[in-house]
Design a protein around this motif. Structure first.
Motif, short mmCIF file in Angstrom:
data_model
loop_
_atom_site.label_atom_id
_atom_site.label_comp_id
_atom_site.label_asym_id
_atom_site.label_seq_id
_atom_site.Cartn_x
_atom_site.Cartn_y
_atom_site.Cartn_z
N TYR A 65 0.78 -1.42 0.29
CA TYR A 65 0.42 0.07 0.14
C TYR A 65 0.59 0.54 -0.27
O TYR A 65 1.77 1.34 0.71
N TYR A 83 -9.27 -8.70 7.78
CA TYR A 83 -10.79 -8.38 8.52
C TYR A 83 -11.55 -7.32 6.98
O TYR A 83 -10.59 -6.57 6.67
N ARG A 101 -14.31 -2.21 3.89
CA ARG A 101 -13.50 -1.58 4.30
C ARG A 101 -12.36 -2.61 4.86
O ARG A 101 -12.94 -4.28 4.85
N LYS A 103 -8.76 -4.40 6.35
CA LYS A 103 -7.44 -4.44 7.75
C LYS A 103 -7.04 -5.91 7.38
O LYS A 103 -7.40 -6.71 8.05
N VAL A 105 -3.26 -7.16 9.88
CA VAL A 105 -2.65 -7.40 10.74
C VAL A 105 -2.09 -9.13 11.21
O VAL A 105 -2.05 -9.51 10.82
N LYS A 111 0.09 -3.00 10.57
CA LYS A 111 -1.44 -2.73 10.39
C LYS A 111 -1.16 -2.11 8.41
O LYS A 111 -0.50 -1.57 8.79
N PHE A 113 -4.50 -1.40 6.11
CA PHE A 113 -5.99 -0.95 6.31
C PHE A 113 -6.29 0.36 5.04
O PHE A 113 -5.88 1.21 5.18
N SER A 205 -17.79 -7.26 10.26
CA SER A 205 -16.56 -6.91 10.71
C SER A 205 -15.31 -6.47 11.78
O SER A 205 -14.05 -6.55 12.02
#
Length: 225
Positions: A65, A83, A101, A103, A105, A111, A113, A205
């Motif tokens: 990202y 997630y 959304r 995410k 980890v 993280k 996201f 979520s």
């Protein structure tokens, strides 16, 4: 032509003072508005530059990202929790779209996201599920076979005790022989107990690796399928 004046009357100093004060106030207000306008313009310009810089790149072995503020990357086999959230939004009962959304980890707590700021979030979400599913399922299966309880947030699974689903401040235990069904519907992971008309569940979520949990339960409860 009139004769020279005997006396001259100028504007009232009090009125002049009031006008001067009002004038300075107006200039200050105008300057403030201009300043706010410049600030807002600057914020929007920064937002545009940020959005233009944002990118998510998928690789066979991981994800990266990047944005104006830096970059992050994570290998698929490093991901410990993924997630996924997909919620339909509406205004006055009029659908306005779906909010996504995602995410990630890893074991070190790092993280990554993002969500609807990316293009085609539905397609992106499907690919993220695809890339994370196999490595996470392998990890989950190994832990399950060892007898250690698996932690999927509000839903726990263990080989010896079945499923435990968090309800308010306690966990509801459902032995394997009493598990009737389980599904992901409308943003919720539902679990049904045998003989009960109501379901127990949690928001999708809040359930890490939700699709891996679904696949693991399929392997456990529907091995032939």
């Amino acid at each position: 032509m009139l004769s020279p004046p005997v006396e001259t009357f100028k504007a009232s100093k009090a009125i002049l003072a009031i006008v001067v004060v009002l004038g300075f106030c107006f200039l200050y207000f105008a300057a403030s508005v201009m300043l706010y306008a410049l600030v807002v313009l600057g914020v929007f310009a920064l937002l545009i530059f940020w959005l233009l810089s944002v990118s998510v790149m998928l690789y066979q072995d991981g994800i990266s990202y990047r944005s104006l503020f830096g970059s992050k990357e994570m290998r698929w086999d490093e991901v410990e929790r993924f997630y996924y959230s997909s919620v339909k939004r509406s205004i006055n009962f009029i659908p306005v779209g779906t909010y996504y959304r995602f995410k990630f980890v890893n074991g070190k707590g790092q993280k990554i996201f993002f969500g609807n700021r990316m293009e085609r979030p539905s397609e992106l979400g499907a690919k993220l599920i695809q890339y994370t599913y196999e490595p996470l399922l392998r990890k989950a299966a190994t832990i399950f076979d060892s007898g250690i309880e698996l932690d999927f947030g509000p839903i726990h699974v263990s080989k010896g005790n079945g499923i435990r689903v968090k309800k308010w401040f306690r966990f509801i235990k459902i032995p394997w022989e009493q598990l009737a069904d389980y599904q992901i519907q409308k943003g919720t992971f539902y679990v049904w107990r045998l003989g009960k008309k109501y379901s127990t569940g949690s928001a999708l979520s809040e359930v890490p690796n939700a699709f891996v949990l679904l696949g693991l339960l399929d392997v456990i409860c529907k091995p032939n399928a």
